[in-house]
Design an enzyme around this catalytic site. Structure first.
Site: not given
Ligand code: ACO
Length: 428
Positions: A306, A363
């Site tokens: 998140h 979620d």
């Molecule tokens: N699985 C694996 N790796 C992940 C995940 C995940 N679910 N989420 C983040 N990471 C990793 C990224 O690849 C990144 O790694 P890096 O630093 O080596 O490149 C690091 O963790 C930081 O992640 P970001 O994507 O930069 O974080 P951001 O804050 O931009 O994104 C998000 C947040 C979109 C929620 C992301 O965690 C994600 O894609 N999660 C899965 C989708 C999801 O569950 N979305 C619902 C969110 S809650 C809502 O909106 C209602």
């Protein structure tokens, strides 16, 4: 200096005020930055940008705190109901009996949609995704109510808000009925808000339908937990679209589309697909987690991570507990829940997830509940949208009442070619 920040540009120092919120969070007010320094800020994904002041929800992502209008989400989840929470978000205070009765009556009596509106669904293919159907239908409400579209008229606003909260349940249920080829069910005013939604989705004209109180309570809880979450992607979309002074229906329709994406609300559908794929392929939780860590295509751990919560998501804790309670009461054994628990246990101990501070979000477990009550995955995000609606509307209302209200219009740093001459077609 405590209440100003200094920025040094080309040897000159500029002072920028620091503003503070009621919970002590601080921001540098850069509104005069460009006029004084000629510079703008660059912040992809707006990760460090406050787009407004807001008095609706409060989130402390490090401590896992979420409050609506100051009230902890845990208390609302335990003691309140969705329509009361909707009133709280919209008006800023808890309703007294008289105010709540008026609100409830108005919402209950606006659930029917115009008969001609049914033809709208008939124009869509059977496999139309409910989110596409809902966003289009909500946008189309403006064609049925041209008499109440002025975002500056209090009466127009009130009726549009009540129509939206009431009719979105009917629209979502009709989108579902259309997808399964069943007749639309007219709303029933003797049922609760959630009871009526369940009836319109799962009832049919050939049989009587009894609303199961366990399911009714579970969905009401999920709606409360989804009701607002400050300046997320869809709420910011509602604000940005609404800032052009377009009508409320159009702004909400845009919010529904923003919510649909798998990085945002669409993740609840993706979580179930992920759990199902793990079950179907006989994969272990560890195998999937390793794939997610490698970044294999299609192997992101959906429902984890998140932008704001870096410790735990308080909604996820409540939903996980509700998930066990509901499944036990319904006597449902869910292989998907077992896989979800296994994935969570592995990920929470794994360095990759620990270092990146990735935890289950809202979620991760919600889809298991939706599935257990017979909801198809394509409807999960539509249910999320019904829950988020009061929050979007509250954000839209707050924006219109803000003395600093301006059309939303970010800037950019241009990285294209320098000035280039036009070349006529025959010379290219
Ligand atoms: N699985 C694996 N790796 C992940 C995940 C995940 N679910 N989420 C983040 N990471 C990793 C990224 O690849 C990144 O790694 P890096 O630093 O080596 O490149 C690091 O963790 C930081 O992640 P970001 O994507 O930069 O974080 P951001 O804050 O931009 O994104 C998000 C947040 C979109 C929620 C992301 O965690 C994600 O894609 N999660 C899965 C989708 C999801 O569950 N979305 C619902 C969110 S809650 C809502 O909106 C209602």
């Amino acid at each position: 200096m405590g209440d100003t920040a200094r920025i040094c540009v080309d040897g000159k120092t500029f002072e920028l005020p620091i503003v503070e919120g009621t919970e002590g969070e601080r921001a540098i007010d850069i509104r005069k930055l460009r006029s004084e320094t000629g510079l703008i800020t660059l912040d992809s994904g707006y990760a460090n940008t406050g787009s407004c002041r807001s008095a609706i929800p409060f989130i402390d992502g490090d401590q896992g705190i979420l409050r609506y209008r100051g009230i902890p989400i845990e208390e609302l989840a335990e003691k309140s109901n969705f329509l009361e929470v909707a009133y709280l978000l919209l008006s800023g205070h808890q309703p007294n009996r008289e105010q709540f009765d008026y609100f409830l009556k108005s919402i209950t009596h606006h659930t029917m949609i115009h008969e001609d509106f049914k033809r709208f669904f008939g124009a869509l293919p059977k496999d139309a995704h409910p989110m596409a159907a809902c966003s289009a239908a909500i946008g189309a409400l403006s064609t049925f109510y041209p008499d109440s579209l002025d975002p500056r008229d209090e009466r127009h606003i009130e009726i549009s808000v009540h129509r939206l909260i009431a009719k979105t349940t009917t629209i979502a249920a009709y989108a579902y009925k259309h997808s399964v080829g069943q007749p639309f069910m007219y709303p029933r005013n003797d049922l609760s808000y959630v009871g009526n939604l369940l009836y319109m989705m799962f009832g049919n004209p050939c049989e009587s339908y009894e609303v199961d109180p366990v399911i009714e309570k579970a969905i009401d809880l999920l709606l409360i937990l989804h009701a607002d979450h400050e300046q997320n992607c869809s709420a910011s979309t509602v604000r940005l679209v609404g800032s052009s002074r377009v009508n409320l229906f159009a702004a909400i329709s845009a919010g529904i589309n923003a919510l649909w994406g798998p990085s945002h609300g669409g993740a609840n559908q993706e979580v179930i697909h992920m759990l199902q794929a793990i079950a179907d392929q006989g994969m272990t939780g560890r195998e999937f987690v390793e794939r997610a860590k490698r970044g294999d295509p299609g192997a992101r751990l959906m429902g984890f991570g998140h932008r704001v919560y870096k410790n735990f998501d308080p909604r996820s804790k409540i939903i996980k507990k509700a998930c066990f309670d509901v499944l036990e009461k319904l006597g449902v054994h869910s292989r998907l829940l077992e896989i979800a628990v296994e994935l969570e246990e592995i990920a929470l101990k794994d360095d990759y997830f620990v270092e990146r501070r990735l935890y289950p979000n809202v979620d991760f477990y919600s889809g298991v509940i939706y599935s257990a009550i017979g909801t198809p995955p394509t409807m999960f995000t539509a249910l999320f949208a019904i829950g988020r609606l009061p929050g979007w509307i509250a954000q839209w209302l707050e924006m219109h009442q803000d003395p600093d209200f301006k059309i939303g219009r970010p800037r950019q740093i241009y990285t294209g070619p320098p000035i280039t001459s036009y070349v006529p077609l025959e010379d290219r």
